[in-house]
Design a protein around this motif. Structure first.
Motif, PDB file in Angstrom:
ATOM      1  N   VAL A 466      74.724 153.636 -19.129  1.00  0.00           N
ATOM      2  CA  VAL A 466      75.791 152.906 -19.235  1.00  0.00           C
ATOM      3  C   VAL A 466      75.349 151.872 -17.526  1.00  0.00           C
ATOM      4  O   VAL A 466      74.542 152.552 -16.787  1.00  0.00           O
ATOM      5  N   ALA A 467      75.468 150.983 -17.477  1.00  0.00           N
ATOM      6  CA  ALA A 467      75.419 150.016 -16.542  1.00  0.00           C
ATOM      7  C   ALA A 467      76.481 148.981 -15.645  1.00  0.00           C
ATOM      8  O   ALA A 467      76.501 148.446 -16.833  1.00  0.00           O
ATOM      9  N   VAL A 468      77.038 149.550 -14.626  1.00  0.00           N
ATOM     10  CA  VAL A 468      78.513 148.852 -13.900  1.00  0.00           C
ATOM     11  C   VAL A 468      77.820 147.942 -13.714  1.00  0.00           C
ATOM     12  O   VAL A 468      76.841 147.734 -12.565  1.00  0.00           O
ATOM     13  N   VAL A 469      79.194 146.895 -13.740  1.00  0.00           N
ATOM     14  CA  VAL A 469      78.174 145.934 -13.316  1.00  0.00           C
ATOM     15  C   VAL A 469      78.239 145.714 -11.598  1.00  0.00           C
ATOM     16  O   VAL A 469      77.025 145.184 -11.340  1.00  0.00           O
ATOM     17  N   GLU A 470      78.767 146.394 -10.941  1.00  0.00           N
ATOM     18  CA  GLU A 470      78.884 146.499  -8.992  1.00  0.00           C
ATOM     19  C   GLU A 470      77.436 146.331  -8.619  1.00  0.00           C
ATOM     20  O   GLU A 470      77.027 146.647  -8.171  1.00  0.00           O
ATOM     21  N   VAL A 471      77.053 147.676  -9.319  1.00  0.00           N
ATOM     22  CA  VAL A 471      75.738 148.870  -8.902  1.00  0.00           C
ATOM     23  C   VAL A 471      74.856 147.538  -9.668  1.00  0.00           C
ATOM     24  O   VAL A 471      73.299 147.478  -8.733  1.00  0.00           O
ATOM     25  N   GLN A 472      74.772 146.159 -10.408  1.00  0.00           N
ATOM     26  CA  GLN A 472      73.378 145.543 -10.036  1.00  0.00           C
ATOM     27  C   GLN A 472      73.384 145.067  -8.887  1.00  0.00           C
ATOM     28  O   GLN A 472      72.975 143.651  -8.423  1.00  0.00           O
ATOM     29  N   GLY A 473      75.328 144.491  -8.727  1.00  0.00           N
ATOM     30  CA  GLY A 473      75.272 143.606  -7.498  1.00  0.00           C
ATOM     31  C   GLY A 473      74.454 144.134  -6.274  1.00  0.00           C
ATOM     32  O   GLY A 473      73.683 143.353  -5.287  1.00  0.00           O
ATOM     33  N   TYR A 474      74.680 145.145  -6.567  1.00  0.00           N
ATOM     34  CA  TYR A 474      74.355 146.336  -5.269  1.00  0.00           C
ATOM     35  C   TYR A 474      72.408 146.198  -4.637  1.00  0.00           C
ATOM     36  O   TYR A 474      71.799 146.015  -3.777  1.00  0.00           O
ATOM     37  N   ALA A 475      71.769 146.309  -6.905  1.00  0.00           N
ATOM     38  CA  ALA A 475      70.444 146.348  -6.577  1.00  0.00           C
ATOM     39  C   ALA A 475      70.094 144.285  -6.302  1.00  0.00           C
ATOM     40  O   ALA A 475      69.277 144.475  -5.244  1.00  0.00           O
ATOM     41  N   TYR A 476      70.769 144.340  -6.655  1.00  0.00           N
ATOM     42  CA  TYR A 476      70.641 142.448  -5.801  1.00  0.00           C
ATOM     43  C   TYR A 476      70.581 142.713  -4.681  1.00  0.00           C
ATOM     44  O   TYR A 476      69.017 141.575  -3.908  1.00  0.00           O
ATOM     45  N   ALA A 477      71.423 143.395  -4.227  1.00  0.00           N
ATOM     46  CA  ALA A 477      71.699 142.571  -2.241  1.00  0.00           C
ATOM     47  C   ALA A 477      70.562 143.734  -1.923  1.00  0.00           C
ATOM     48  O   ALA A 477      69.814 143.161  -0.788  1.00  0.00           O
ATOM     49  N   ALA A 478      70.324 144.583  -2.221  1.00  0.00           N
ATOM     50  CA  ALA A 478      68.872 145.622  -2.288  1.00  0.00           C
ATOM     51  C   ALA A 478      67.715 144.757  -2.249  1.00  0.00           C
ATOM     52  O   ALA A 478      66.812 144.949  -1.308  1.00  0.00           O
ATOM     53  N   PHE A 479      67.452 143.993  -2.868  1.00  0.00           N
ATOM     54  CA  PHE A 479      66.304 143.627  -3.635  1.00  0.00           C
ATOM     55  C   PHE A 479      65.925 141.961  -2.100  1.00  0.00           C
ATOM     56  O   PHE A 479      64.697 141.966  -1.530  1.00  0.00           O
TER      57      PHE A 479
END
Length: 736
Positions: A466-479
């Protein structure tokens, strides 16, 4: 004095009457106590739960150390009767519980019967080290003359159960209880666990009891003359080794050490005051709770997640609490970053859900973790902790201007980002997803980690991973954070690579998670890439990370501020009417203050600061109903006039990221952003909470210097005045 392993017997004196004892009541049936009637103390890895009498009686009460309940019962009776409660409170700095009791009518030999309410019993208690210190002060306000002895009866038990057993886990087998060791003034109870660790608890009295057994003691107190006072000291020690016997000096010395330690914590960071007394009380209580939960580890200060169930380092909770408080106390962030770097996974283990580079979800020290009955000794089943760790590193360096912490943990940051990249490359959807390695791990591994928190719009639970939406936001901010950090260190090629990854991820989030017919983002994608088309608060975290376009951000804000989400006490985790919606559930319709706060910070980022003023008013009013201490969560029922929010019965209170929520809300309303590297303070479209005319921040850190800033309302407009900035080389940049 009598030492006996049998039931206590009456001790009679020929020269002094003894008040007769009523039959002692047994321990409570085990019902849970409401969170507002629970009295909590903490120090280090120990915490205490008791009732308003100071007794340990209910199912979850106890004196805990290192995830083990050492004392499962400890109650006080006066001549066989439980005293009447007058009042109980924990001091403002969270160090001591003070309980006021009085006697019920007591019968005696002859004509010396005591009526109700003539004896005052004051119990003062605190934790310091792995010890409980208690002073019992008895004052006589009765008018009857004559000498008599007053029996104080203590009942105690040590079940030595693991905290997961207290929470309902059943074990196939346990260790063995060791024979009690009884002296004239103490009882030592012991247990050897399946992990071979011997755990002991010693109950010691400053006066030798007349009767002492493995589970009880009776101390005879000569009732003082009118207005006279007698004292008894009790220590409970959850460790082996000799310590000083309980006494007034020992009690006072330990109390002084505890108070000095707490005062040092309370002085750390910027100080906030306002023109509104009640709002200041919320600030002061939140600071005290944050200080209570913050434990000094070898790596620095770390906010433990919450009492009672999470009195231990949690990765996600620590990072979010650090983000909430970063602007006012960067040292917490430094401690969190160092600890998580030191505990980063080095090996792959399905039982622990660990892979090299992944950042810790939680750590436990109890017997069940030691013998691997649960995977939580060092557990990595949190998909979002790793990108949040990287995000925090970038924010910390921006705000503090301190490059040394990131330099120290650079290898850990690179390993964390490489784990994110590998996980995304292996994912069938190309996003940062999760799927537990074994059935013992968490089913869901984002912040909404209950078993039923992810589902499709027809109620089906999604196929993994499962890919949760806010986790992708955190990954974007991490990069983006790693790109900036690399750029500052001259690693230009890798900086550009991470910037490109961030932009590519942002585009794919917009393409795959945005649902046009909803005008909103799906909560998750299942393993087949199908969107879980659910209105949840998770999309608000995308605003916090700056992912959506302005147009889509406005649409998200419109939904979050609608009645489906807004309960009147904050933003619900799940919109009313969605499948599995339940305002009494853990994640499917309740209100979590930290979640509301992250959404509010995102709303402010997209220009909705006026709405954030309304949100902070709602959260403040909820805090008032919870005695200025926000719980982990509360029920999401719609607000009703003349009624407060409904408590969630087993919520942690206090809880770190709920405590930190106030400070991020204040920052969002003030429009405050600190650039410690260039020694600039940006204040964008400043506002103040409703009803507050002035707010002052003293000793605000900007790089290596501190300044003072004050926000004031005049004729409906907020003005900002700073001091000590010019001589310290700090620029104040106001954007109205």
């Amino acid at each position: 004095m009598t030492t006996s392993s049998s039931k206590s017997q009456d001790i009679k004196s020929e020269t002094m009457p003894i008040i007769k004892k009523a039959a002692l009541k047994q321990k409570d049936s085990g019902d849970r106590r409401s969170i507002l009637s629970r009295f909590t103390l903490k120090d280090g890895n120990s915490f205490l739960l008791s009732d308003d009498h100071g007794d340990i009686r209910a199912a979850e009460d106890g004196f805990y150390t290192d995830d083990t309940r050492f004392i499962s019962r400890f109650d006080l009776h006066l001549a066989g009767c439980r005293p009447s409660i007058l009042g109980a409170a924990i001091t403002q700095d969270n160090t001591m519980l003070i309980v006021h009791l009085t006697n019920r009518p007591l019968t005696t030999l002859g004509e010396l019967a005591l009526p109700h309410g003539v004896i005052h019993i004051e119990r003062t208690r605190f934790l310091w080290g792995k010890q409980l210190y208690e002073r019992i002060r008895i004052t006589n306000y009765g008018e009857k003359k004559g000498e008599l002895q007053l029996p104080l009866q203590f009942n105690f038990e040590s079940d030595f159960v693991d905290i997961f057993e207290v929470r309902g886990r059943t074990r196939k087998s346990r260790g063995v209880h060791l024979p009690p060791q009884i002296t004239q003034s103490s009882v030592r109870l012991g247990y050897q666990g399946l992990d071979t660790v011997i755990r002991t608890s010693t109950i010691e009295f400053s006066r030798a009891p007349a009767v002492i057994t493995p589970n009880s003691a009776e101390v005879m107190i000569d009732l003082p003359q009118r207005w006279g006072t007698e004292e008894l000291y009790v220590n409970i020690r959850n460790e082996d080794g000799k310590t000083e016997a309980p006494s007034a000096n020992h009690f006072n010395d330990a109390a002084k050490g505890l108070t000095m330690s707490m005062q040092e914590k309370l002085k750390s960071g910027a100080q906030i005051s306002t023109s509104e007394r009640l709002f200041d009380q919320w600030i002061e209580k939140s600071r005290a709770d944050l200080a209570l939960l913050t434990t000094q580890l070898e790596s620095g200060p770390y906010p433990y997640a919450g009492i009672p169930w999470f009195t231990t380092p949690f990765g996600r909770d620590g990072v979010i609490t650090a983000l909430e408080t970063l602007w006012m106390n960067p040292q917490i962030s430094a401690g969190v970053l160092k600890f998580l770097a030191a505990t980063q996974a080095k090996h792959q283990c399905k039982f622990r859900d660990s892979q090299p580079g992944k950042v810790l979800h939680e750590t436990r020290r109890g017997e069940m973790a030691n013998v691997h009955e649960v995977p939580y000794g060092l557990y990595y089943g949190g998909v979002d902790t790793t990108p949040l760790f990287v995000l925090l590193a970038g924010e910390y360096e921006d705000v503090s201007g301190d490059a040394t912490v990131v330099d120290q943990i650079w290898d850990a940051l690179v390993a964390a980002v490489r784990w994110i990249e590998r996980r995304m490359a292996e994912s069938p959807t190309g996003f940062l997803d999760y799927q537990r390695g074994q059935d013992s791990g968490l089913v869901n591994q984002s912040w909404k980690d209950s078993n039923d928190s992810m589902f499709h719009d027809d109620g089906r639970f999604p196929k993994g991973p499962v890919a949760v939406v806010e986790v992708q936001g955190y990954a974007y901010a991490a990069f983006k954070s790693m790109s900036k950090l690399a750029q500052h260190r001259g690693f230009h090629d890798i900086s550009q690579e991470w910037q490109s990854r961030a932009e590519d991820l942002r585009k794919r989030i917009e393409e795959k998670f945005w649902v046009p017919e909803m005008e909103y983002y799906a909560i998750a994608l299942d393993g087949d890439g199908k969107a879980c088309k659910i209105f949840s608060s998770d999309a608000g975290h995308l605003l916090f990370c700056g992912v959506p376009s302005e147009e889509r951000g406005a649409s998200v804000i419109k939904h979050l501020l609608s009645n489906r989400f807004r309960s009147g006490w904050g933003i619900r985790t799940l919109a009313e009417g969605e499948p599995h919606y339940n305002p009494m559930s853990y994640h499917n319709g309740s209100v979590w203050p930290h979640d509301t706060t992250i959404c509010a910070a995102g709303i402010a980022r997209y220009g909705g600061r006026t709405s954030v003023v309304q949100i902070i008013s709602e959260i403040f009013e909820a805090a008032i109903h919870f005695h200025m201490r926000l719980p982990e969560l509360y029920c999401g029922f719609q607000r009703v006039p003349e009624q407060g929010p409904v408590a969630y019965p087993v919520a942690c209170l206090p809880q770190a990221w709920a405590t930190g929520a106030l400070f991020m809300l204040i920052q969002s309303v003030l429009g405050l952003k600190i650039d410690g590297r260039s020694k600039k303070v940006h204040i964008e479209q400043p506002m103040l909470p409703s009803g507050i005319e002035h707010l002052r921040v003293k000793d605000l850190s900007v790089g290596k210097v501190t300044i003072d800033v004050e926000w004031s309302r005049l004729r409906g407009q907020v003005f900002v005045v700073a001091s000590r900035h010019e001589e310290n080389g700090v620029q104040i940049m106001t954007h109205l």
